[in-house]
Every structure is written in structure tokens, then in C-alpha cells.
Design a protein around this motif. Structure first.
Motif, PDB file in Angstrom:
ATOM      1  N   ILE A 141     -45.323  -4.220 -24.122  1.00 40.37           N
ATOM      2  CA  ILE A 141     -45.448  -4.155 -25.584  1.00 40.37           C
ATOM      3  C   ILE A 141     -45.661  -5.552 -26.161  1.00 40.37           C
ATOM      4  O   ILE A 141     -46.543  -5.771 -26.991  1.00 40.37           O
ATOM      5  CB  ILE A 141     -44.203  -3.492 -26.202  1.00 40.37           C
ATOM      6  N   PHE A 142     -44.853  -6.502 -25.711  1.00 41.27           N
ATOM      7  CA  PHE A 142     -44.987  -7.883 -26.206  1.00 41.27           C
ATOM      8  C   PHE A 142     -46.383  -8.424 -25.920  1.00 41.27           C
ATOM      9  O   PHE A 142     -47.009  -9.059 -26.779  1.00 41.27           O
ATOM     10  CB  PHE A 142     -43.948  -8.790 -25.534  1.00 41.27           C
ATOM     11  N   ASN A 143     -46.864  -8.160 -24.702  1.00 40.06           N
ATOM     12  CA  ASN A 143     -48.192  -8.660 -24.322  1.00 40.06           C
ATOM     13  C   ASN A 143     -49.286  -8.025 -25.168  1.00 40.06           C
ATOM     14  O   ASN A 143     -50.199  -8.710 -25.656  1.00 40.06           O
ATOM     15  CB  ASN A 143     -48.449  -8.386 -22.845  1.00 40.06           C
ATOM     16  N   LYS A 144     -49.215  -6.719 -25.360  1.00 31.39           N
ATOM     17  CA  LYS A 144     -50.265  -6.007 -26.076  1.00 31.39           C
ATOM     18  C   LYS A 144     -50.240  -6.295 -27.574  1.00 31.39           C
ATOM     19  O   LYS A 144     -51.297  -6.322 -28.231  1.00 31.39           O
ATOM     20  CB  LYS A 144     -50.152  -4.499 -25.824  1.00 31.39           C
ATOM     21  N   LEU A 145     -49.037  -6.493 -28.131  1.00 34.02           N
ATOM     22  CA  LEU A 145     -48.930  -6.792 -29.563  1.00 34.02           C
ATOM     23  C   LEU A 145     -49.031  -8.287 -29.846  1.00 34.02           C
ATOM     24  O   LEU A 145     -49.042  -8.698 -31.015  1.00 34.02           O
ATOM     25  CB  LEU A 145     -47.603  -6.261 -30.117  1.00 34.02           C
ATOM     26  N   ASP A 182     -40.997 -11.800 -29.155  1.00 41.24           N
ATOM     27  CA  ASP A 182     -39.651 -11.272 -29.017  1.00 41.24           C
ATOM     28  C   ASP A 182     -39.502  -9.933 -29.738  1.00 41.24           C
ATOM     29  O   ASP A 182     -40.441  -9.437 -30.378  1.00 41.24           O
ATOM     30  CB  ASP A 182     -38.611 -12.279 -29.550  1.00 41.24           C
ATOM     31  N   ARG A 183     -38.292  -9.362 -29.660  1.00 42.45           N
ATOM     32  CA  ARG A 183     -38.026  -8.046 -30.246  1.00 42.45           C
ATOM     33  C   ARG A 183     -38.155  -8.071 -31.762  1.00 42.45           C
ATOM     34  O   ARG A 183     -38.614  -7.096 -32.372  1.00 42.45           O
ATOM     35  CB  ARG A 183     -36.621  -7.576 -29.854  1.00 42.45           C
ATOM     36  N   THR A 184     -37.751  -9.183 -32.374  1.00 38.90           N
ATOM     37  CA  THR A 184     -37.815  -9.277 -33.829  1.00 38.90           C
ATOM     38  C   THR A 184     -39.257  -9.175 -34.314  1.00 38.90           C
ATOM     39  O   THR A 184     -39.562  -8.423 -35.250  1.00 38.90           O
ATOM     40  CB  THR A 184     -37.190 -10.598 -34.321  1.00 38.90           C
TER      41      THR A 184
END
Length: 216
Positions: free
Chosen positions: A193-197, A201-203
Motif C-alpha cells: 500500500i505504501f509503495n503504490k500510494l 507511513d500509516r498517517t
């Protein structure tokens, strides 16, 4: 090879498993050690039989082929996963390759082609269906312009499930409990998710989800 190649079949269609097992059992140097009707059973049988190669269906109830592949390779990184599916669409093909699938074949493949792919995987050689190879080459050739689609459209359905819960403030353990998956699998999805978005971080992921209206 002195020892037969141990193969595990993971497919939710019984007739597919029966047909594959019957064909592969006639192939020299290949032994079908187990058959699983879903991802969870596939993980359990992999723990029991330690297969060299897993023939993996993509679309299954519960844990799909992408998630099963990621979990399986997390536990047994030396295992070779060969995707055997009817699907060629990008939303299914690229995520399972990113999860570590070694080869990708269609169910229209001939029996000898599947057997050859198993032997190739045991030698460390990948085999891609010609249409899959062409799609991957085209993807690399495409200029990165006009990428106006929202980044979250690259997320798989399971990654969307995880993102929504990250935006709701749930911990990895709480997400795992709600989705009936392991904490390590949650971490795997969050990394994707982090890579694609393109967030760190989560925030930032949560802020993105709220801005796009997908946090509920």
C-alpha cells in the motif's frame, strides 16, 4: 533429478485438481504430494509436505491466490509458485507476480507444458505464458505520462480492505483479526500500500484514504 519434484495443487475446483493430479502422476520425476481446495488448506499442506513447486489458482474464496502466494513464500521462500489460472487481467496478474510467483500459466496450457514448467521451476527457471510476457513487456514500454488515475486504483481488493482499517486507526493485530489473516500478511499488504500510494507511513496513508473518501 534423483528425487521426484514434489508438487502441491491449490485450486478450488475439484475436477481441475483431479485432472491435474492424474496427468502429472504419469510424468516422470514429478510427484503430486497434496491437493488443497483453498488458500488456508494450501498453507497447511505446504507445512506438512514441504513441496518444491506449488500450482496455484488465483481466484478462490477466502484467501485468494495472491495472498496465499505471499504467505506461502513468507514461510517457505525456496518454494516455487506457478500460477495456473484462467485470468489475464492486470489486476490479478501483476499483484501475484509482485507477491513472488515464479511462473504464470493459463489453464489452456497443454499438460506437457505444465509439466515442463514444473521441471523448469525446479531448475530455477521461470516460464511465462506468451500473452503474459507480452503484457509485461508492453507495460515496461509504456511512457509514464498521463497517469491521472487515482493511485489507489492500483490496490488489490484485499489491500483496499487493509487501507480502510489503517485509516480507521486499527493496529496490525486488529486488522489481522478482522480479516482472518496473519499479522505478517497484514504487514506485507501495508508495505505494498505504501509503495503504490507513494506514502511513507500509516498517517500519510490514512490521510490519503480520507481525502479519497475510501476510509469508511
Amino acid at each position: 533429478m534423483s528425487q521426484p519434484i514434489k508438487v502441491l495443487l491449490v485450486d478450488d475446483h475439484e475436477m481441475v485438481r483431479i485432472g491435474l493430479a492424474a496427468v502429472l502422476d504419469t510424468e516422470e520425476g514429478i510427484e503430486v504430494v497434496g491437493e488443497a481446495s483453498n488458500g488456508m488448506e494450501g498453507i497447511r499442506l505446504a507445512q506438512a509436505y514441504k513441496p518444491d513447486v506449488v500450482l496455484m489458482d488465483l481466484v478462490m474464496d477466502g484467501m485468494d491466490g495472491v495472498e496465499t502466494t505471499a504467505k506461502l513464500l513468507e514461510l517457505y521462500p525456496d518454494c516455487k509458485v506457478i500460477v495456473l489460472t484462467s485470468y489475464l487481467d492486470d489486476s490479478k496478474m501483476y499483484p501475484v507476480i509482485e507477491a513472488g510467483a515464479f511462473s504464470y500459466l493459463l489453464k489452456t496450457s497443454r499438460a506437457n507444458e505444465i509439466a515442463d514448467a514444473i521441471r523448469a521451476a525446479a531448475r530455477g527457471q521461470s516460464v511465462l505464458e506468451s500473452q503474459v510476457a507480452a503484457k509485461m513487456m508492453n507495460r515496461f514500454r509504456q511512457p509514464k505520462q498521463q497517469e491521472q488515475a487515482p493511485l489507489h486504483e492500483e490496490l488489490t481488493e484485499r489491500e483496499m480492505d487493509v487501507l480502510k482499517r489503517v485509516a480507521q486507526g486499527l493496529s496490525n493485530q486488529e486488522i489481522a483479526d478482522e480479516l482472518f489473516i496473519g499479522v505478517k500478511t497484514v504487514k506485507f499488504h501495508i508495505t505494498n500500500i505504501f509503495n503504490k500510494l507513494e506514502v511513507d507511513d500509516r498517517t500519510q496513508a490514512a490521510i490519503y484514504a480520507h481525502k479519497q473518501g475510501i476510509a469508511d
